[in-house]
Design a protein around this motif. Structure first.
Motif, PDB file in Angstrom:
ATOM      1  N   ASP A  15     -28.311  34.931 -12.867  1.00  0.00           N
ATOM      2  CA  ASP A  15     -29.127  36.270 -12.855  1.00  0.00           C
ATOM      3  C   ASP A  15     -28.141  37.400 -12.898  1.00  0.00           C
ATOM      4  OD1 ASP A  15     -28.146  36.010 -10.407  1.00  0.00           O
ATOM      5  OD2 ASP A  15     -29.948  36.268  -9.183  1.00  0.00           O
ATOM      6  N   GLY A  16     -26.897  37.209 -13.047  1.00  0.00           N
ATOM      7  CA  GLY A  16     -26.120  38.199 -13.236  1.00  0.00           C
ATOM      8  C   GLY A  16     -25.459  38.911 -11.861  1.00  0.00           C
ATOM      9  N   LYS A  17     -25.747  38.080 -10.631  1.00  0.00           N
ATOM     10  CA  LYS A  17     -25.590  38.893  -9.366  1.00  0.00           C
ATOM     11  C   LYS A  17     -24.456  38.067  -8.863  1.00  0.00           C
ATOM     12  CE  LYS A  17     -30.004  40.509  -8.162  1.00  0.00           C
ATOM     13  NZ  LYS A  17     -31.349  40.477  -7.224  1.00  0.00           N
ATOM     14  N   ARG A  18     -23.452  38.809  -8.122  1.00  0.00           N
ATOM     15  CA  ARG A  18     -22.360  38.064  -7.501  1.00  0.00           C
ATOM     16  C   ARG A  18     -22.936  37.549  -6.013  1.00  0.00           C
ATOM     17  NH1 ARG A  18     -17.643  41.967  -6.795  1.00  0.00           N
ATOM     18  NH2 ARG A  18     -17.097  40.324  -5.499  1.00  0.00           N
ATOM     19  N   GLU A  19     -22.352  36.831  -5.452  1.00  0.00           N
ATOM     20  CA  GLU A  19     -22.651  36.174  -4.108  1.00  0.00           C
ATOM     21  C   GLU A  19     -21.501  37.101  -3.191  1.00  0.00           C
ATOM     22  OE1 GLU A  19     -23.564  32.389  -2.615  1.00  0.00           O
ATOM     23  OE2 GLU A  19     -23.468  31.761  -4.727  1.00  0.00           O
ATOM     24  N   PHE A  20     -21.941  37.522  -2.132  1.00  0.00           N
ATOM     25  CA  PHE A  20     -21.035  37.948  -0.934  1.00  0.00           C
ATOM     26  C   PHE A  20     -20.963  37.169   0.124  1.00  0.00           C
ATOM     27  CE2 PHE A  20     -22.293  41.659  -3.674  1.00  0.00           C
ATOM     28  CZ  PHE A  20     -21.130  42.186  -3.934  1.00  0.00           C
ATOM     29  N   ALA A  21     -19.850  37.090   0.844  1.00  0.00           N
ATOM     30  CA  ALA A  21     -19.550  36.443   2.166  1.00  0.00           C
ATOM     31  C   ALA A  21     -19.967  37.418   3.290  1.00  0.00           C
ATOM     32  CB  ALA A  21     -18.180  35.903   2.226  1.00  0.00           C
ATOM     33  N   ASP A  22     -20.717  36.875   4.135  1.00  0.00           N
ATOM     34  CA  ASP A  22     -20.897  37.437   5.419  1.00  0.00           C
ATOM     35  C   ASP A  22     -19.875  37.221   6.430  1.00  0.00           C
ATOM     36  OD1 ASP A  22     -23.857  37.980   5.141  1.00  0.00           O
ATOM     37  OD2 ASP A  22     -23.931  35.979   4.786  1.00  0.00           O
ATOM     38  N   LEU A  23     -19.165  36.278   6.297  1.00  0.00           N
ATOM     39  CA  LEU A  23     -17.810  36.139   7.128  1.00  0.00           C
ATOM     40  C   LEU A  23     -16.700  35.347   6.357  1.00  0.00           C
ATOM     41  CD1 LEU A  23     -19.738  34.517  10.157  1.00  0.00           C
ATOM     42  CD2 LEU A  23     -18.770  36.787  10.274  1.00  0.00           C
ATOM     43  N   ALA A  24     -15.623  36.081   6.731  1.00  0.00           N
ATOM     44  CA  ALA A  24     -14.445  35.319   6.137  1.00  0.00           C
ATOM     45  C   ALA A  24     -13.443  34.941   7.139  1.00  0.00           C
ATOM     46  CB  ALA A  24     -13.495  36.284   5.163  1.00  0.00           C
ATOM     47  N   LEU A  25     -12.985  33.379   7.076  1.00  0.00           N
ATOM     48  CA  LEU A  25     -12.335  32.943   8.088  1.00  0.00           C
ATOM     49  C   LEU A  25     -10.754  32.865   7.495  1.00  0.00           C
ATOM     50  CD1 LEU A  25     -13.021  31.807  10.817  1.00  0.00           C
ATOM     51  CD2 LEU A  25     -12.780  29.403   9.808  1.00  0.00           C
ATOM     52  N   LEU A  26      -9.901  33.745   8.101  1.00  0.00           N
ATOM     53  CA  LEU A  26      -8.491  33.746   7.850  1.00  0.00           C
ATOM     54  C   LEU A  26      -7.812  33.211   9.131  1.00  0.00           C
ATOM     55  CD1 LEU A  26      -6.981  34.746   5.257  1.00  0.00           C
ATOM     56  CD2 LEU A  26      -6.651  37.060   6.356  1.00  0.00           C
ATOM     57  N   ILE A  27      -7.436  31.901   9.317  1.00  0.00           N
ATOM     58  CA  ILE A  27      -6.896  31.379  10.501  1.00  0.00           C
ATOM     59  C   ILE A  27      -5.645  30.843   9.841  1.00  0.00           C
ATOM     60  CG2 ILE A  27      -7.310  29.854  12.454  1.00  0.00           C
ATOM     61  CD1 ILE A  27      -9.326  32.334  12.322  1.00  0.00           C
ATOM     62  N   PHE A  28      -4.680  31.462  10.587  1.00  0.00           N
ATOM     63  CA  PHE A  28      -2.996  31.023  10.162  1.00  0.00           C
ATOM     64  C   PHE A  28      -3.056  30.610   8.774  1.00  0.00           C
ATOM     65  CE2 PHE A  28      -4.028  29.337  14.543  1.00  0.00           C
ATOM     66  CZ  PHE A  28      -3.092  29.831  15.110  1.00  0.00           C
ATOM     67  N   THR A  29      -3.491  31.624   7.835  1.00  0.00           N
ATOM     68  CA  THR A  29      -3.473  31.477   6.305  1.00  0.00           C
ATOM     69  C   THR A  29      -2.519  32.695   5.978  1.00  0.00           C
ATOM     70  OG1 THR A  29      -5.396  30.331   6.009  1.00  0.00           O
ATOM     71  CG2 THR A  29      -4.622  31.568   4.421  1.00  0.00           C
ATOM     72  N   LEU A  30      -2.631  33.982   6.472  1.00  0.00           N
ATOM     73  CA  LEU A  30      -2.063  34.928   5.966  1.00  0.00           C
ATOM     74  C   LEU A  30      -0.449  34.879   6.236  1.00  0.00           C
ATOM     75  CD1 LEU A  30      -2.693  37.506   4.354  1.00  0.00           C
ATOM     76  CD2 LEU A  30      -2.532  38.839   6.456  1.00  0.00           C
ATOM     77  N   SER A  31      -0.145  34.252   7.365  1.00  0.00           N
ATOM     78  CA  SER A  31       1.441  34.152   7.725  1.00  0.00           C
ATOM     79  C   SER A  31       2.115  33.021   6.739  1.00  0.00           C
ATOM     80  CB  SER A  31       1.738  33.350   8.775  1.00  0.00           C
ATOM     81  OG  SER A  31       0.847  32.071   8.927  1.00  0.00           O
ATOM     82  N   ALA A  32       1.179  32.211   5.796  1.00  0.00           N
ATOM     83  CA  ALA A  32       1.969  31.346   4.663  1.00  0.00           C
ATOM     84  C   ALA A  32       1.766  32.246   3.255  1.00  0.00           C
ATOM     85  CB  ALA A  32       0.885  30.221   4.630  1.00  0.00           C
ATOM     86  N   VAL A  33       1.558  33.580   3.341  1.00  0.00           N
ATOM     87  CA  VAL A  33       1.494  34.231   2.120  1.00  0.00           C
ATOM     88  C   VAL A  33       2.824  35.260   2.076  1.00  0.00           C
ATOM     89  CG1 VAL A  33       0.351  36.019   0.861  1.00  0.00           C
ATOM     90  CG2 VAL A  33      -0.996  33.929   1.671  1.00  0.00           C
ATOM     91  N   ALA A  34       3.364  35.399   1.102  1.00  0.00           N
ATOM     92  CA  ALA A  34       4.722  36.309   0.978  1.00  0.00           C
ATOM     93  C   ALA A  34       4.205  37.814   1.411  1.00  0.00           C
ATOM     94  CB  ALA A  34       5.207  36.493  -0.341  1.00  0.00           C
ATOM     95  N   PRO A  35       5.050  38.565   2.657  1.00  0.00           N
ATOM     96  CA  PRO A  35       4.455  39.722   3.111  1.00  0.00           C
ATOM     97  C   PRO A  35       4.380  40.535   1.933  1.00  0.00           C
ATOM     98  CG  PRO A  35       6.475  38.603   4.301  1.00  0.00           C
ATOM     99  CD  PRO A  35       6.187  37.923   3.014  1.00  0.00           C
TER     100      PRO A  35
END
Length: 305
Positions: free
Chosen positions: A182-202
């Motif tokens: 129908d052309g609509k995007r979904e959206f998350a109500d909650l995002a879980l970012l647990i010990f993940t950003l530290s594994a990404v280059a600053p």
């Protein structure tokens, strides 16, 4: 649930740890920058994490993170979070018999499901989109979800999992390419970012947070964040040969580990257009979780931050 998060004063501990370690010199900083640039040119994070999970199989490298339920009670909500006041009039127009939609969780860096699986069992209405750099990890998560002793077929349909690199963009159904028929995007109500950003280059931190912000439901979406703090035990034990910055390290297996300060988290959030809130949803500050583990055999304490 017995949940420890303030076993010792972080600022006092960090001051002592900083005194025990020599601050990097200007020449050291230049060497760190060169090492970080060389790693960026030659490293393959997806391959490194896939090798990590392949080595760890069939044993799970992380225990189930049941403490997240105590730390983030939003995860047990039977429906979507309450919208902000300016959206309430629209929600009041919905028919009273219409059942509340189940909350949608976006789990970034899902691994084998050490965070996701306990949440699915604790909240039977929770639905999730789960992604990880490692195809091996995602395959193992899918295998765990097919375990009839843990999940019924209807439960398994609550999860959509796929390999994905969050530094490259948003996965369907949150991207424009993932729009429904129908052309609509979904959206998350909650995002879980647990010990993940530290594994990404600053250099990618702000871009990743901005990307997650665009995946959240406008006006009410929340990122649930927890990660490694500076002077955590694993940082203190790391070798200077692995160092890529003041608090960024490349492990021997090729994976990355960055250690945050509370001020840094608040700065990154502000640059990404996000607001730091407390457990009540009120404006707040990033805080430290400190856990003291006792090695009884050696008679030593291990400080996790």
């Amino acid at each position: 649930l017995n949940f420890h998060k303030n076993d010792f004063d972080y600022e006092e501990f960090a001051s002592k740890a900083a005194l025990a370690s020599s601050p990097p010199s200007p020449s050291s900083r230049e060497a760190f920058a060169e090492a970080a640039a060389a790693r960026a040119d030659s490293s393959d994070d997806a391959a490194a994490w896939d090798a990590f999970y392949s080595r760890e199989a069939p044993a799970d490298p992380y225990r189930p993170r049941r403490y997240l339920i105590a730390e983030f009670p939003e995860l047990l909500s039977p429906s979507r979070p309450i919208p902000p006041p300016w959206l309430l009039p629209l929600f009041q127009l919905l028919p009273p018999w219409l059942p509340p939609a189940p909350p949608l969780l976006f789990d970034i860096g899902c691994g084998y499901g050490s965070a996701l699986m306990p949440l699915l069992r604790a909240n039977p209405r929770l639905c999730a989109v789960a992604v990880d750099l490692s195809p091996t990890a995602v395959a193992r998560l899918s295998e765990n979800l097919r375990d009839r002793a843990l999940f019924s077929p209807s439960d398994r349909r609550r999860v959509r999992a796929r390999p994905w690199d969050i530094t490259k963009g948003l996965p369907p159904p949150f991207s424009e390419d993932g729009a429904r028929s129908d052309g609509k995007r979904e959206f998350a109500d909650l995002a879980l970012l647990i010990f993940t950003l530290s594994a990404v280059a600053p250099t990618e931190h702000v871009a990743v947070l901005r990307r997650l912000r665009s995946a959240l439901r406008p006006g009410s979406g929340t990122i649930l964040f927890r990660d490694r703090a500076r002077f955590d035990l694993t940082m203190i034990r790391a070798s200077d040969k692995q160092r890529l910055g003041e608090s960024t390290y490349a492990r021997e297996d090729g994976t990355l580990a960055h250690y945050f300060t509370a001020d840094e988290v608040e700065r990154l959030a502000a640059e990404a257009g996000l607001e730091v809130v407390d457990e009540h949803g009120d404006a707040g500050k990033a805080s430290y979780c400190t856990v003291r583990l006792r090695n009884r055999r050696k008679g030593t304490d291990m400080h996790r931050c």
